[in-house]
Design an enzyme around this catalytic site. Sequence first.
Site: not given
Length: 388
Positions: A77, A79, A144-145, A173, A359
């Site tokens: 992803h 995003d 995805e997020e 990931e 994150h």
Amino acid sequence: MSSSPPRSSAVLSPTIQLTQELIRRPSVSPEDHGCLQIISERLEALGFKVERLTYGPVENIWARHGTEGPVLCFAGHTDVVPTGPREEWHSDPFEPVIRDGALYGRGAADMKSGLAAMIVATERFIARHADHQGTLAFLLTSDEEGPSVDGTRRVMEVLEARNEKIDWCLVGEPTSTDALGDTIKIGRRGSLSGKLTVHGIQGHVAYPHLADNPVHAVAPALAELSTRTWDKGNEFFQPTTFQISNINAGTGAPNVVPGELKARFNIRFSTEQTVEKMQQTITGILDRHKVNYTLEWFVSGLPFFTPPGVLSDAVRIAVKENTGRSPQMSTTGGTSDGRFIAPTGAQVVELGVINATIHKVNENVRIADVDTLTSTYERTMELLLGKK
């Protein structure tokens, strides 16, 4: 914010340069901000047939190099999550900066370095194996997020309708814990959430017989749910866990019995459970405690598991050759888009960089790890699709 000057791009690997280019795109979910355009152009230059699939603000690509089976697909992803407090970053989160051997920026670990490693590894692989076996594919999304509705889930629905199958899927990931390649994911737990509303009767605290306090009514049930042993897990999965994530009741006044309580909870569950079984258990406990409630359910994903096999063996060998490590096979952590791919019959394995800063503010990735990951992806392709 302060930062040291980045090193000259002349001494940086192609993978790091591409990672920097992607970080500069503020692709906060579901926005892509041109990341997929950059990637598409590089894949098209290699002879990939790239299909753009756009649904609302969500952008996806499905790209293929080859027409025969087996199909090895890289998934990921573009995003990223929001930056959080900008003042806590040591540098602009969307201006990549290198300090002490690490590359800083939002998405550096989750997962723009993984995307860059996939692309550069593919460029190197095709340069040496233009007539490779099978098909090499990419499934990339900007969703995805976020809700994960119009991204990989939607693309897989399209592919299933066409009867296009993925045999092996390598998701980029960030799976490593302390060192690159120490952990690969061969599955993930499922996620079931509930939005619970407990109905009572508001009143004066001095006259409790004229009111019905929803906090008092539901507290024993929540205590039982939160301390319950749901299962003991199994060889590959942790035990199922129940967590209350939000709870709210009352008017703010100390002398008012609340008339309603709202709570949110989440269960991360193993293959020992089913959604129906957990729903029946929860409603049974609430009913037994005579709670007056309404309940909405949300299933974010079912647990999936890829038994050790062709794909995991190839990834394990590639990791060992490039890092010297024998990776642990794990199903821990949150959910991933692998949950939409595995149910179609694909073997799914996840391998990426260290996840310690994902994150967080000052997210970063080790420069050396990104280059080693590129070599590991390339070796995986050689093992699976290289000419014998």
